[in-house]
Each structure stands twice: as C-alpha cells, then as structure tokens.
Design a protein around this motif. Structure first.
Motif, PDB file in Angstrom:
ATOM      1  N   PRO A 167       0.663  -1.331  -0.046  1.00 46.02           N
ATOM      2  CA  PRO A 167      -0.181   0.017  -0.037  1.00 46.02           C
ATOM      3  C   PRO A 167       0.667   1.296   0.202  1.00 46.02           C
ATOM      4  N   GLU A 168       2.108   1.108   0.786  1.00 42.87           N
ATOM      5  CA  GLU A 168       2.647   2.375   0.586  1.00 42.87           C
ATOM      6  C   GLU A 168       3.249   2.919  -0.686  1.00 42.87           C
ATOM      7  N   SER A 169       3.690   1.768  -1.583  1.00 42.91           N
ATOM      8  CA  SER A 169       4.082   2.376  -2.968  1.00 42.91           C
ATOM      9  C   SER A 169       3.221   3.159  -3.692  1.00 42.91           C
ATOM     10  N   ARG A 170       1.709   2.238  -3.592  1.00 41.28           N
ATOM     11  CA  ARG A 170       0.693   2.786  -4.464  1.00 41.28           C
ATOM     12  C   ARG A 170       0.297   4.088  -3.820  1.00 41.28           C
ATOM     13  N   GLU A 171       0.239   4.459  -2.495  1.00 43.53           N
ATOM     14  CA  GLU A 171      -0.011   5.749  -1.975  1.00 43.53           C
ATOM     15  C   GLU A 171       0.915   6.683  -2.259  1.00 43.53           C
ATOM     16  N   MET A 172       2.243   6.347  -2.252  1.00 41.91           N
ATOM     17  CA  MET A 172       3.433   7.518  -2.611  1.00 41.91           C
ATOM     18  C   MET A 172       2.983   7.776  -4.547  1.00 41.91           C
ATOM     19  N   ARG A 173       2.782   6.788  -5.021  1.00 38.78           N
ATOM     20  CA  ARG A 173       2.473   6.922  -6.413  1.00 38.78           C
ATOM     21  C   ARG A 173       1.130   7.920  -6.745  1.00 38.78           C
ATOM     22  N   ALA A 174       0.186   7.756  -5.689  1.00 40.99           N
ATOM     23  CA  ALA A 174      -1.022   8.482  -5.965  1.00 40.99           C
ATOM     24  C   ALA A 174      -0.825   9.979  -5.604  1.00 40.99           C
ATOM     25  N   GLU A 175      -0.026  10.096  -4.662  1.00 37.58           N
ATOM     26  CA  GLU A 175       0.411  11.439  -4.268  1.00 37.58           C
ATOM     27  C   GLU A 175       1.106  12.299  -5.352  1.00 37.58           C
ATOM     28  N   CYS A 176       1.963  11.469  -5.960  1.00 32.32           N
ATOM     29  CA  CYS A 176       2.866  11.907  -7.240  1.00 32.32           C
ATOM     30  C   CYS A 176       1.814  12.460  -8.167  1.00 32.32           C
ATOM     31  N   TYR A 177       0.684  11.404  -8.386  1.00 29.63           N
ATOM     32  CA  TYR A 177      -0.203  11.831  -9.692  1.00 29.63           C
ATOM     33  C   TYR A 177      -1.008  13.218  -9.187  1.00 29.63           C
ATOM     34  N   ILE A 178      -1.428  13.031  -7.841  1.00 27.47           N
ATOM     35  CA  ILE A 178      -2.093  14.291  -7.292  1.00 27.47           C
ATOM     36  C   ILE A 178      -1.196  15.685  -7.452  1.00 27.47           C
ATOM     37  N   ARG A 179       0.031  15.558  -7.354  1.00 24.96           N
ATOM     38  CA  ARG A 179       0.784  16.693  -7.587  1.00 24.96           C
ATOM     39  C   ARG A 179       0.976  17.316  -8.973  1.00 24.96           C
ATOM     40  N   LEU A 180       1.001  16.233  -9.789  1.00 29.04           N
ATOM     41  CA  LEU A 180       0.993  16.426 -11.260  1.00 29.04           C
ATOM     42  C   LEU A 180      -0.284  16.764 -11.928  1.00 29.04           C
ATOM     43  N   GLY A 181      -1.261  17.103 -11.205  1.00 26.20           N
ATOM     44  CA  GLY A 181      -2.731  17.107 -11.781  1.00 26.20           C
ATOM     45  C   GLY A 181      -3.456  16.144 -12.206  1.00 26.20           C
ATOM     46  N   GLU A 182      -3.109  14.859 -12.199  1.00 26.62           N
ATOM     47  CA  GLU A 182      -3.780  13.696 -12.676  1.00 26.62           C
ATOM     48  C   GLU A 182      -4.520  12.913 -11.474  1.00 26.62           C
ATOM     49  N   PRO A 183      -5.458  13.645 -11.032  1.00 23.26           N
ATOM     50  CA  PRO A 183      -6.331  12.905  -9.821  1.00 23.26           C
ATOM     51  C   PRO A 183      -6.794  11.468 -10.219  1.00 23.26           C
ATOM     52  N   ARG A 184      -7.323  11.343 -11.534  1.00 25.61           N
ATOM     53  CA  ARG A 184      -8.071   9.927 -11.815  1.00 25.61           C
ATOM     54  C   ARG A 184      -6.991   8.893 -11.665  1.00 25.61           C
ATOM     55  N   LYS A 185      -5.778   9.082 -11.839  1.00 23.28           N
ATOM     56  CA  LYS A 185      -4.546   8.069 -11.996  1.00 23.28           C
ATOM     57  C   LYS A 185      -4.407   7.656 -10.426  1.00 23.28           C
ATOM     58  N   ALA A 186      -4.498   8.863  -9.734  1.00 24.40           N
ATOM     59  CA  ALA A 186      -4.367   8.594  -8.140  1.00 24.40           C
ATOM     60  C   ALA A 186      -5.355   7.800  -7.599  1.00 24.40           C
ATOM     61  N   ILE A 187      -6.750   8.132  -8.136  1.00 21.92           N
ATOM     62  CA  ILE A 187      -7.749   7.137  -7.697  1.00 21.92           C
ATOM     63  C   ILE A 187      -7.598   5.695  -8.145  1.00 21.92           C
ATOM     64  N   LEU A 188      -7.019   5.370  -9.179  1.00 25.47           N
ATOM     65  CA  LEU A 188      -6.694   3.985  -9.383  1.00 25.47           C
ATOM     66  C   LEU A 188      -5.727   3.289  -8.613  1.00 25.47           C
ATOM     67  N   ASP A 189      -4.749   4.172  -8.089  1.00 26.61           N
ATOM     68  CA  ASP A 189      -3.726   3.682  -6.857  1.00 26.61           C
ATOM     69  C   ASP A 189      -4.530   3.575  -5.503  1.00 26.61           C
ATOM     70  N   LEU A 190      -5.082   4.682  -5.123  1.00 27.20           N
ATOM     71  CA  LEU A 190      -5.616   4.688  -3.614  1.00 27.20           C
ATOM     72  C   LEU A 190      -6.880   3.543  -3.644  1.00 27.20           C
ATOM     73  N   THR A 191      -7.717   3.348  -4.509  1.00 30.52           N
ATOM     74  CA  THR A 191      -8.797   2.057  -4.562  1.00 30.52           C
ATOM     75  C   THR A 191      -8.163   0.944  -3.933  1.00 30.52           C
ATOM     76  N   PRO A 192      -7.170   0.350  -4.465  1.00 30.52           N
ATOM     77  CA  PRO A 192      -6.476  -1.010  -4.053  1.00 30.52           C
ATOM     78  C   PRO A 192      -5.929  -0.445  -2.487  1.00 30.52           C
ATOM     79  N   ALA A 193      -5.121   0.669  -2.620  1.00 31.30           N
ATOM     80  CA  ALA A 193      -4.566   0.715  -1.281  1.00 31.30           C
ATOM     81  C   ALA A 193      -5.236   0.933  -0.018  1.00 31.30           C
ATOM     82  N   ALA A 194      -6.294   1.456  -0.234  1.00 31.78           N
ATOM     83  CA  ALA A 194      -7.265   1.586   0.688  1.00 31.78           C
ATOM     84  C   ALA A 194      -7.736   0.223   1.495  1.00 31.78           C
TER      85      ALA A 194
END
Length: 461
Positions: free
Chosen positions: A143-170
């Motif tokens: 989960p830690e790697s997926r949450e970190m990648r989700a945060e990067c996507y958010i920072r880069l303005g790609e929230p939908r990609k962040a959602i794809l990582d956070l959904t399983p990470a949660a």
C-alpha cells in the motif's frame, strides 16, 4: 475432505473443513500450510501469513512454507523479512532455484524503493512514478508504494490516476481510513459524488466516530442528495423546482468547480430555460425563440443551439423550420447520431402534419397531459356530435369531424400510440399497420354512423 474440496475448487467448503482440522489438531504443521493454500486461492494473502508462520514455528526446516511466506512478504513490499526467508531456504538447500531468484528480486526491490524515495524527496514526481511503476510490478500488494504514486499523480494534476492507486491501497491495510478519506475527497472534487459517498462510508465502517470522515460524509451526503434530486426533477419536467435545487447546490458547495459550473449551466443556460418555458407556458414561446435566435447569431455553427431551437419549433408545431435547423446542424456535424435522429423525427412530423395532426384537432399543445386532452375531447365531441345537426351535408361534415376528434383522443390518451405519433408515425394510418388496416378513417375500420339500424349515442361523463 479439505483436500478433496480444494482440488474440486470448492474453496469456502474446503476452508471450513481446514478450520475444523486445525481445532482438532493444533500441532499439525501441514494443516496450517494447507489452510494457508486455501486462503491464497481465495485471494486472502493477509490471512495466509499467520498460518505459514505457525507452520514454520512447528517445523523450522519446512522450506516450502518459507518460500511461500517469502513470496507474500515480497509482494507486500516487506523486503527485509522476505530476504530472511529466502536466505534461510538457501542455507539449508543452496541449489533451491526459486529461493535464489526471489532473493535477487528482493534485492532489486530494495534498490528501487530507495531510488523512489530519493526522487520523491527532491520533488521529482515524474521520475518517482517511473521508478514506482517497477516497484509495484514486484510488490503489487504494497500500500505504501501505491499511496506514494497516488500522491505524485495528485501533485502532477492527474487525480484519476491517483484514484486507480488509492482504490486498492485503501483495502490493503487493515485500517486505512486516511486512504478512504483521500479517495472520497478526490472523487468528490471530480464531481463523482455517488462514488465519493460510497468510499467515505467505508471509512466510517472502520470507525464511526472518526471526526474527519464524519464531517466529510455529511457534506457529500447533502450535496449528493441535492444533485440527484435536481436531475430527477428535470426528468419529471419540473424545471423551476430543478433550478431551485441547483441554486441550493451552489450554496452547499461554492468552491468545487464541477458543481458550481453544472449548476450555473442548468440555471443560466438560455436553452435550458427556453425548453422550460416552452413546456410550461406556450405564450412564452416566441420570446424564447427570439432568445435562441440571438444565441444562434452569436454562434451560428453551434449544433447544440440549432438542435435546441429545432426542438422548440417542434413544440410549437413549426416542423418546416425544425427540419431546416436540423439540416443546418447536420452540415456542421454529419456524424452526430442525435442530430440525425432529430432530423429524421422532424421530417416525419412534417410529413404527418400534412395529414392529420391530432394535437391540432383537439386544440391542445404537444405538452398537454391526459386530463387536458380528455377535457378538450369532451368539449369538441359534444360540439360536433352528429345528432346536433339537421341537414344531411352538416351531418356528414360533423361525422368526419367527430371521427377525427375520437381518433385524436384515442391516440393521445394511449402512451404507446402517442409516442409513435410524436415520433412521426400515425398509428391509425393503414400504411403503418401490418396486414392492412381499418376501413376508412375510423379506428379499427368501424364507423358507427354507417350501415344497419345501429344508432350511436354519445355518453358524457
């Protein structure tokens, strides 16, 4: 029984038998190992780990259990403990090829994890994502790697990609309320309020007293209810109430662009108000068309404006102009299915209007409800009943008018027949009926004013 059921793929039943076997003999390492195999087959790796650990405690030289546990730990991103298992296997069996290969993967994963953390620390989010792509290939349950990648996507303005990582990470952590809350907020910001509500409810299942989750839940629930209610009112053609509801939406959520934009589009969009005016109050029709025409002058190639004006003309039963607008819209976008269907419908209605227009016969608008139609029918039927006329010529004219009035009432009070007529097809036209049709223009070929000694008596309710 557990082995037979497992071999047959009946996992739930096999698990039940292995539970009983463990209770009956808690010192049998193989029973724990087999139960772990069932858990893994069911996709429950977290439940398999304690059984594998117990099997190793009971039999430290049980290498198959160590390899299996190492594989799970590696997929979870726990490289240190995974390495310990693979190294323990290689100490007892230096030629164990799987353990050697997995040990190399564990070492590679450690290097990649370190590289990702360094890139993230210096704010290089694109590089971090690139490295984490490889990390997650090796440790998809981390989960830690997926949450970190989700945060990067958010920072880069790609929230939908962040959602794809956070959904399983949660769901990879036992209690990951923070991930559920972040996931819900992202969905909410994107306008997906129903999914947002679903995720925040998962957070409250873990702790119903969580203050952050509960505060967000109240906001999402209120707004979601307003949005759904507004759309439902539109589907029911209760447009003014829908506008009022969208004004409430803007008060509930004034900061999120999606909701304020959608509400303003519904409230301020002149075409939405045009259709509302046309359906609610026909006297406003000409003014509404003027507004629509002004918009067309400002943006003459906008197919949506042309479509809306065409629909307005249809409501006003000006089918020729409706056809013209749809044809113009088709010139700008020949592939648009909605425009093609609208043009086809307008052309059918134009053709139909040159025959019998049941709305005109009864003198009602196309938006008239059943009660208004029946009221108009009774008034006209009473007026044009043949018994009210004396001369033969007047009687014949009255019979013709009375038949048209009765036909109009029959079509417009039957939902299926009315839908056909509104689509440009006369359901009482013999040409549109398979196997021929009626005799003359009376429905079903029956004219109560012709033949025999039968005398029709109109009953008033």
């Amino acid at each position: 029984m557990g082995r037979k059921l497992l071999a047959a793929g009946q996992l739930a039943e096999a698990l039940s038998h292995y539970h009983s076997a463990v209770e009956g003999d808690s010192k049998n390492y193989l029973t724990y190992y087999k139960r772990a195999a069932v858990f893994l087959a069911m996709g429950k790796s977290k439940s398999a780990l304690p059984d594998l650990t117990r099997a190793i405690q009971l039999k430290p030289d049980f290498l198959a259990a160590r390899i299996q546990r190492g594989n799970i730990l590696l997929k979870q991103g726990n490289t240190q403990e995974a390495r310990e298992d693979f190294e323990a296997v290689l100490q007892r069996s230096p030629d164990q090829e799987e353990a050697r290969n997995q040990l190399h993967k564990a070492e590679e994963l450690e290097e990649l994890q370190e590289e990702a953390h360094k890139a993230h620390h210096r704010g290089d989010y694109t590089s971090t994502i690139q490295v984490l792509d490889h990390v997650i290939e090796l440790s998809p349950w981390d989960p830690e790697s997926r949450e970190m990648r989700a945060e990067c996507y958010i920072r880069l303005g790609e929230p939908r990609k962040a959602i794809l990582d956070l959904t399983p990470a949660a769901r990879l952590r036992t209690d990951n309320r923070a991930a559920f809350l972040k996931l819900s907020r992202l969905l909410y910001d994107l306008g997906e309020h129903r999914d947002s509500l679903s995720e925040i409810r998962e957070c409250l299942k873990l702790d119903q007293d969580d203050k952050e989750c509960f505060a967000h839940y109240k906001q999402v629930k209120k707004l979601s209810k307003q949005m759904d209610s507004a759309e439902e009112l539109i589907s029911e053609q209760r447009y003014q109430e829908a506008i009022d509801k969208y004004e409430s939406v803007m008060k509930t959520e004034p900061k999120i662009t999606f909701y304020t934009t959608k509400a303003k589009e519904r409230i301020s969009n002149p075409y939405f108000r045009i259709i509302m005016c046309l359906l609610i109050s026909s006297p406003s029709a000409e003014k509404a068309l003027d507004t629509c025409s002004e918009a067309h002058q400002r943006d003459p190639q906008n197919i949506h404006i042309l479509r809306d004006r065409a629909e307005a003309y249809i409501l006003l039963q000006d089918y020729e102009k409706a056809v013209e607008d749809y044809q113009e819209a088709r010139e700008f976008d020949q592939e648009n299915q909605e425009i093609r269907e609208g043009l086809d419908r307008a052309q059918k209605l134009l053709k139909l209007s040159r025959k019998r227009d049941y709305y005109k016969i009864l003198g009602v608008s196309r938006s008239a409800n059943k009660q208004e139609i029946i009221k108009a029918y009774r008034k006209l039927a009473q007026q044009w009943h043949p018994d009210n006329f004396q001369s033969e010529s007047e009687k014949k004219e009255a019979e013709k008018r009375f038949i048209d009035i009765a036909s109009a009432k029959e079509v417009l009070t039957d939902p299926e027949m009315r839908q056909k007529f509104d689509s440009g097809e006369d359901p009482l036209d013999p040409e549109n009926q398979q196997g021929g049709g009626g005799g003359g223009e009376w429905p079903f070929g029956f004219n109560p004013f012709q033949g025999g000694n039968f005398h029709f008596k109109f009953q008033y309710n």
